[in-house]
Design a protein around this motif. Structure first.
Motif, mmCIF file in Angstrom:
data_model
loop_
_atom_site.group_PDB
_atom_site.id
_atom_site.type_symbol
_atom_site.label_atom_id
_atom_site.label_comp_id
_atom_site.label_asym_id
_atom_site.label_seq_id
_atom_site.Cartn_x
_atom_site.Cartn_y
_atom_site.Cartn_z
ATOM 1 N N ALA A 62 43.211 56.996 31.470
ATOM 2 C CA ALA A 62 43.495 57.631 32.754
ATOM 3 C C ALA A 62 45.000 57.697 32.955
ATOM 4 O O ALA A 62 45.681 56.681 32.894
ATOM 5 N N ASN A 63 45.530 58.878 33.193
ATOM 6 C CA ASN A 63 46.950 59.036 33.468
ATOM 7 C C ASN A 63 47.205 58.576 34.897
ATOM 8 O O ASN A 63 46.691 59.155 35.832
ATOM 9 N N GLY A 64 47.965 57.504 35.052
ATOM 10 C CA GLY A 64 48.228 56.944 36.374
ATOM 11 C C GLY A 64 47.259 55.849 36.760
ATOM 12 O O GLY A 64 47.425 55.218 37.794
ATOM 13 N N GLY A 65 46.251 55.607 35.948
ATOM 14 C CA GLY A 65 45.264 54.575 36.243
ATOM 15 C C GLY A 65 45.688 53.220 35.703
ATOM 16 O O GLY A 65 46.382 53.138 34.693
ATOM 17 N N THR A 66 45.275 52.161 36.371
ATOM 18 C CA THR A 66 45.515 50.787 35.923
ATOM 19 C C THR A 66 44.278 49.968 36.233
ATOM 20 O O THR A 66 43.692 50.101 37.301
ATOM 21 N N ILE A 67 43.891 49.109 35.300
ATOM 22 C CA ILE A 67 42.804 48.165 35.521
ATOM 23 C C ILE A 67 43.441 46.791 35.664
ATOM 24 O O ILE A 67 44.161 46.345 34.772
ATOM 25 N N GLY A 68 43.211 46.143 36.801
ATOM 26 C CA GLY A 68 43.815 44.845 37.072
ATOM 27 C C GLY A 68 42.814 43.716 36.938
ATOM 28 O O GLY A 68 41.692 43.827 37.417
ATOM 29 N N PHE A 69 43.231 42.648 36.286
ATOM 30 C CA PHE A 69 42.402 41.458 36.117
ATOM 31 C C PHE A 69 43.036 40.312 36.902
ATOM 32 O O PHE A 69 44.209 39.997 36.714
ATOM 33 N N THR A 70 42.255 39.677 37.773
ATOM 34 C CA THR A 70 42.722 38.559 38.580
ATOM 35 C C THR A 70 42.876 37.318 37.713
ATOM 36 O O THR A 70 41.994 37.001 36.913
ATOM 37 N N CYS A 71 43.984 36.628 37.881
ATOM 38 C CA CYS A 71 44.265 35.398 37.126
ATOM 39 C C CYS A 71 44.493 34.252 38.099
ATOM 40 O O CYS A 71 45.033 34.440 39.183
ATOM 41 N N ASP A 72 44.110 33.045 37.675
ATOM 42 C CA ASP A 72 44.239 31.889 38.556
ATOM 43 C C ASP A 72 45.608 31.223 38.503
ATOM 44 O O ASP A 72 45.880 30.305 39.266
ATOM 45 N N SER A 73 46.482 31.698 37.610
ATOM 46 C CA SER A 73 47.835 31.144 37.527
ATOM 47 C C SER A 73 48.739 32.120 36.783
ATOM 48 O O SER A 73 48.246 32.987 36.055
ATOM 49 N N PRO A 74 50.051 31.970 36.925
ATOM 50 C CA PRO A 74 50.970 32.797 36.145
ATOM 51 C C PRO A 74 50.788 32.554 34.640
ATOM 52 O O PRO A 74 50.882 33.486 33.845
ATOM 53 N N GLU A 75 50.501 31.311 34.282
ATOM 54 C CA GLU A 75 50.325 30.981 32.863
ATOM 55 C C GLU A 75 49.117 31.705 32.269
ATOM 56 O O GLU A 75 49.156 32.160 31.122
ATOM 57 N N THR A 76 48.051 31.841 33.062
ATOM 58 C CA THR A 76 46.867 32.560 32.600
ATOM 59 C C THR A 76 47.181 34.048 32.427
ATOM 60 O O THR A 76 46.759 34.668 31.456
ATOM 61 N N ALA A 77 47.921 34.613 33.370
ATOM 62 C CA ALA A 77 48.313 36.024 33.264
ATOM 63 C C ALA A 77 49.158 36.251 32.007
ATOM 64 O O ALA A 77 48.958 37.228 31.274
ATOM 65 N N LYS A 78 50.084 35.360 31.749
ATOM 66 C CA LYS A 78 50.931 35.469 30.551
ATOM 67 C C LYS A 78 50.090 35.304 29.291
ATOM 68 O O LYS A 78 50.295 36.021 28.303
ATOM 69 N N ALA A 79 49.111 34.400 29.302
ATOM 70 C CA ALA A 79 48.239 34.197 28.148
ATOM 71 C C ALA A 79 47.411 35.453 27.862
ATOM 72 O O ALA A 79 47.233 35.838 26.705
ATOM 73 N N PHE A 80 46.919 36.115 28.918
ATOM 74 C CA PHE A 80 46.188 37.387 28.777
ATOM 75 C C PHE A 80 47.082 38.409 28.091
ATOM 76 O O PHE A 80 46.696 39.050 27.110
ATOM 77 N N HIS A 81 48.284 38.560 28.612
ATOM 78 C CA HIS A 81 49.251 39.507 28.070
ATOM 79 C C HIS A 81 49.543 39.206 26.601
ATOM 80 O O HIS A 81 49.457 40.078 25.738
ATOM 81 N N ASP A 82 49.876 37.954 26.307
ATOM 82 C CA ASP A 82 50.262 37.581 24.946
ATOM 83 C C ASP A 82 49.102 37.719 23.966
ATOM 84 O O ASP A 82 49.301 38.171 22.829
ATOM 85 N N ALA A 83 47.883 37.350 24.399
ATOM 86 C CA ALA A 83 46.713 37.509 23.529
ATOM 87 C C ALA A 83 46.453 38.985 23.253
ATOM 88 O O ALA A 83 46.113 39.367 22.128
#
Length: 125
Positions: A62-83
């Motif tokens: 989707a052009n302009g679309g984003t799917i957001g995933f809720t994370c319980d901490s900044p570390e979890t968000a970074k782990a999602f990104h890095d994985a």
């Protein structure tokens, strides 16, 4: 609000490897492939699926679309990104980190999956 989110992929095996790793970093169990060859990740709050397009045309994001995933901490968000990056995704926009805006203070980590879908791991401060 949402029952499910489905994205398209031309190569389900590549997409499954990516999402098993990225969503696994959020504690989501490994995806299960159904008889139609689609992969689903199910949680108490909804389902996320990946499928070859039903019309047999190439998958597109989707052009302009984003799917957001809720994370319980900044570390979890970074782990999602890095994985995700380690499994065929690409880091996009600003590096993962805290942002201040109309929605308040949030930690964001943006990337694209191997098919080009834009994803965001988000933790509200």
């Amino acid at each position: 609000m949402f029952s499910h989110i489905m994205v398209g992929a031309d190569d389900i095996a590549v997409a499954k490897k990516f999402y098993d790793a990225a969503l696994g970093a959020l504690g989501v169990p490994e995806g299960k492939i159904d008889p139609k060859g689609r992969v689903f990740y199910r949680t108490a709050s909804g389902a996320f699926g990946v499928s070859k397009p039903i019309d047999s045309k190439a998958a597109t994001q989707a052009n302009g679309g984003t799917i957001g995933f809720t994370c319980d901490s900044p570390e979890t968000a970074k782990a999602f990104h890095d994985a995700g990056v380690a499994n065929g995704g690409a880091s996009i926009e600003d590096p993962p980190g805290w942002r201040e805006g109309a929605a308040g203070k949030v930690y964001l980590a943006y990337l694209r999956d191997p098919c080009g879908n834009k994803l965001c791991a988000l933790h509200r401060g």
